[in-house]
Design an enzyme around this catalytic site. Structure first.
Site, PDB file in Angstrom:
ATOM      1  N   ALA A  11       0.801  -1.236   0.000  1.00 44.04           N
ATOM      2  CA  ALA A  11       0.000   0.000   0.000  1.00 44.04           C
ATOM      3  C   ALA A  11       0.831   1.283   0.000  1.00 44.04           C
ATOM      4  O   ALA A  11       0.265   2.361   0.100  1.00 44.04           O
ATOM      5  CB  ALA A  11      -0.936  -0.007   1.210  1.00 44.04           C
ATOM      6  N   SER A  12       2.145   1.181  -0.122  1.00 45.79           N
ATOM      7  CA  SER A  12       2.938   2.413  -0.022  1.00 45.79           C
ATOM      8  C   SER A  12       2.845   3.262  -1.286  1.00 45.79           C
ATOM      9  O   SER A  12       3.067   4.461  -1.250  1.00 45.79           O
ATOM     10  CB  SER A  12       4.400   2.084   0.278  1.00 45.79           C
ATOM     11  OG  SER A  12       4.931   1.287  -0.761  1.00 45.79           O
ATOM     12  N   VAL A  58       4.875 -10.138   1.948  1.00 44.03           N
ATOM     13  CA  VAL A  58       3.693 -11.002   1.953  1.00 44.03           C
ATOM     14  C   VAL A  58       3.895 -12.306   1.169  1.00 44.03           C
ATOM     15  O   VAL A  58       3.002 -13.146   1.132  1.00 44.03           O
ATOM     16  CB  VAL A  58       2.414 -10.268   1.464  1.00 44.03           C
ATOM     17  CG1 VAL A  58       1.987  -9.210   2.461  1.00 44.03           C
ATOM     18  CG2 VAL A  58       2.579  -9.701   0.074  1.00 44.03           C
ATOM     19  N   TYR A 149       3.152 -13.967 -15.094  1.00 43.99           N
ATOM     20  CA  TYR A 149       2.257 -12.943 -14.532  1.00 43.99           C
ATOM     21  C   TYR A 149       0.799 -13.323 -14.819  1.00 43.99           C
ATOM     22  O   TYR A 149      -0.044 -13.307 -13.931  1.00 43.99           O
ATOM     23  CB  TYR A 149       2.600 -11.583 -15.142  1.00 43.99           C
ATOM     24  CG  TYR A 149       1.803 -10.434 -14.600  1.00 43.99           C
ATOM     25  CD1 TYR A 149       2.087  -9.901 -13.341  1.00 43.99           C
ATOM     26  CD2 TYR A 149       0.759  -9.853 -15.330  1.00 43.99           C
ATOM     27  CE1 TYR A 149       1.364  -8.827 -12.830  1.00 43.99           C
ATOM     28  CE2 TYR A 149       0.034  -8.786 -14.834  1.00 43.99           C
ATOM     29  CZ  TYR A 149       0.341  -8.267 -13.590  1.00 43.99           C
ATOM     30  OH  TYR A 149      -0.381  -7.211 -13.083  1.00 43.99           O
ATOM     31  N   LYS A 153      -2.227 -14.368 -12.123  1.00 40.83           N
ATOM     32  CA  LYS A 153      -3.494 -13.635 -11.990  1.00 40.83           C
ATOM     33  C   LYS A 153      -4.695 -14.549 -12.289  1.00 40.83           C
ATOM     34  O   LYS A 153      -5.746 -14.419 -11.657  1.00 40.83           O
ATOM     35  CB  LYS A 153      -3.488 -12.405 -12.905  1.00 40.83           C
ATOM     36  CG  LYS A 153      -2.394 -11.382 -12.561  1.00 40.83           C
ATOM     37  CD  LYS A 153      -2.506 -10.849 -11.147  1.00 40.83           C
ATOM     38  CE  LYS A 153      -1.575  -9.671 -10.881  1.00 40.83           C
ATOM     39  NZ  LYS A 153      -1.660  -9.160  -9.503  1.00 40.83           N
TER      40      LYS A 153
HETATM   41  P1  NAD Z   1       3.403  -0.861  -8.023  1.00 40.94           P
HETATM   42  O1  NAD Z   1       4.635  -1.563  -8.465  1.00 40.94           O
HETATM   43  O2  NAD Z   1       3.404   0.620  -7.954  1.00 40.94           O
HETATM   44  O3  NAD Z   1       2.926  -1.396  -6.598  1.00 40.94           O
HETATM   45  C1  NAD Z   1       3.068  -2.718  -6.182  1.00 40.94           C
HETATM   46  C2  NAD Z   1       3.226  -2.704  -4.688  1.00 40.94           C
HETATM   47  O4  NAD Z   1       3.370  -4.065  -4.217  1.00 40.94           O
HETATM   48  C3  NAD Z   1       4.490  -1.935  -4.251  1.00 40.94           C
HETATM   49  O5  NAD Z   1       4.183  -1.086  -3.186  1.00 40.94           O
HETATM   50  C4  NAD Z   1       5.431  -3.064  -3.813  1.00 40.94           C
HETATM   51  O6  NAD Z   1       6.347  -2.679  -2.816  1.00 40.94           O
HETATM   52  C5  NAD Z   1       4.426  -4.080  -3.281  1.00 40.94           C
HETATM   53  N1  NAD Z   1       5.023  -5.405  -3.153  1.00 40.94           N
HETATM   54  C6  NAD Z   1       5.678  -6.135  -4.107  1.00 40.94           C
HETATM   55  N2  NAD Z   1       6.126  -7.276  -3.586  1.00 40.94           N
HETATM   56  C7  NAD Z   1       5.750  -7.285  -2.268  1.00 40.94           C
HETATM   57  C8  NAD Z   1       5.907  -8.206  -1.209  1.00 40.94           C
HETATM   58  N3  NAD Z   1       6.569  -9.350  -1.371  1.00 40.94           N
HETATM   59  N4  NAD Z   1       5.389  -7.885   0.008  1.00 40.94           N
HETATM   60  C9  NAD Z   1       4.729  -6.728   0.205  1.00 40.94           C
HETATM   61  N5  NAD Z   1       4.545  -5.819  -0.777  1.00 40.94           N
HETATM   62  C10 NAD Z   1       5.054  -6.087  -1.991  1.00 40.94           C
HETATM   63  O7  NAD Z   1       2.287  -1.377  -9.008  1.00 40.94           O
HETATM   64  P2  NAD Z   1       0.700  -1.169  -9.042  1.00 40.94           P
HETATM   65  O8  NAD Z   1       0.368  -0.899 -10.441  1.00 40.94           O
HETATM   66  O9  NAD Z   1       0.226  -0.252  -7.992  1.00 40.94           O
HETATM   67  O10 NAD Z   1       0.233  -2.669  -8.738  1.00 40.94           O
HETATM   68  C11 NAD Z   1      -0.673  -3.038  -7.717  1.00 40.94           C
HETATM   69  C12 NAD Z   1      -1.388  -4.318  -8.111  1.00 40.94           C
HETATM   70  O11 NAD Z   1      -2.180  -4.061  -9.281  1.00 40.94           O
HETATM   71  C13 NAD Z   1      -0.442  -5.474  -8.489  1.00 40.94           C
HETATM   72  O12 NAD Z   1      -0.957  -6.682  -7.967  1.00 40.94           O
HETATM   73  C14 NAD Z   1      -0.491  -5.458 -10.003  1.00 40.94           C
HETATM   74  O13 NAD Z   1      -0.213  -6.741 -10.543  1.00 40.94           O
HETATM   75  C15 NAD Z   1      -1.924  -5.043 -10.255  1.00 40.94           C
HETATM   76  N6  NAD Z   1      -2.135  -4.504 -11.606  1.00 40.94           N
HETATM   77  C16 NAD Z   1      -1.543  -3.346 -12.015  1.00 40.94           C
HETATM   78  C17 NAD Z   1      -1.780  -2.887 -13.301  1.00 40.94           C
HETATM   79  C18 NAD Z   1      -1.163  -1.624 -13.841  1.00 40.94           C
HETATM   80  O14 NAD Z   1      -1.320  -1.347 -15.036  1.00 40.94           O
HETATM   81  N7  NAD Z   1      -0.479  -0.832 -13.041  1.00 40.94           N
HETATM   82  C19 NAD Z   1      -2.616  -3.616 -14.169  1.00 40.94           C
HETATM   83  C20 NAD Z   1      -3.198  -4.783 -13.716  1.00 40.94           C
HETATM   84  C21 NAD Z   1      -2.958  -5.224 -12.426  1.00 40.94           C
END
Ligand code: NAD
Length: 240
Positions: A11-12, A58, A149, A153
């Protein structure tokens, strides 16, 4: 009525941060999990009285246990779990190593299994809960050069549907959100030209913002009759 308690993983920043903010602005108490970005997590905590932060990887059972123990010791219950943490990886299928497989599957899929397992004991006891899993449109339609990936999902979506059936009688709703292309650090390698090309393929002609996903989370936590769904939020990019 006591305030509802929500855990949001990863969530950061990005989508997780927008979800934590949206829930905090709507009076939920949020335990915002982070892994590496301590500075961004502390900044989030400083901005909201009702956001608490907890460091945990996690993908590791022992860290997840500590996150859940911390939450239950301090807040006594968990009403909402948003399994958001995830990583992406682009590679040709034949170049993927066992280490790549383990890293993506553990972070994206085992984390959801493990965190849900640790949290759901309390939800079953309370006969109340809402679990939201962050999936992706690639779990629905598959992505070239992002096979692990996509597999992770699709696994999340199968878990969502199975658990919706298993946990429905305990009044626990389980849903996936499948975002399309969202403006976060996960997509920072894309050039302006790449993004313009993607926009042209999207019926709504724009990429998504983290708040577009947070709005759906808010709707799902307030709703009482939706479970087992994979909700694509992608501007119509991958209508299936
Ligand atoms: P992001 O990379 O900005 O955020 C991902 C977050 O997950 C980061 O804060 C990271 O530190 C955290 N994280 C990764 N590994 C971790 C671990 N082992 N323990 C705890 N935290 C961990 O990317 P985002 O786009 O905000 O992605 C969030 C979610 O949305 C992900 O599951 C991603 O697959 C999904 N998603 C994103 C998109 C996109 O286009 N951005 C599209 C589809 C799905």
């Amino acid at each position: 009525m006591s305030k509802k308690i929500a855990i949001v993983t990863g969530a950061s920043r990005g989508i997780g941060r927008a979800i934590a903010k949206m829930l905090a602005e709507n009076n939920y108490i949020v335990i915002a999990n982070y892994f590496r970005s301590e500075e961004e997590a502390t900044d989030l905590q400083n901005k909201f009285d009702n956001i608490d932060i907890f460091k945990a990887d996690v993908s590791k059972r022992e860290d997840v246990k500590k996150l859940v123990e911390y939450t239950l010791n301090k807040y006594k219950k968990i009403d909402i779990l948003v399994n958001n943490a995830g990583i992406d990886q682009e590679k040709l299928f034949q170049e993927i190593t066992d280490e790549d497989w383990n890293s993506v599957i553990n972070t994206n899929l085992f984390s959801v299994f493990c965190t849900t397992q640790e949290v759901v004991k309390n939800m079953i006891h309370n006969k109340n809960g809402c679990i939201i899993n962050m999936s992706s449109i690639w779990g629905l339609v598959g992505a070239s050069c992002e096979s692990i990936y996509s597999i992770s999902k699709a696994g999340i979506d199968a878990m969502t549907k199975s658990l919706a059936k298993e946990l429905g009688p305990s009044n626990i709703r389980v849903n996936s959100i499948a975002p399309g292309f969202i403006d976060t650090d996960m997509n920072k390698e894309y050039s302006k030209d790449d993004i313009n090309n993607i926009k042209q393929d999207i019926p709504l002609q724009k990429i998504g913002q983290p708040e577009d996903i947070a709005k759906c989370v808010k709707w799902l936590v307030e709703d009482e009759y939706t479970t087992g769904q994979v909700i694509a939020i992608d501007g119509g990019w991958q209508i299936h």
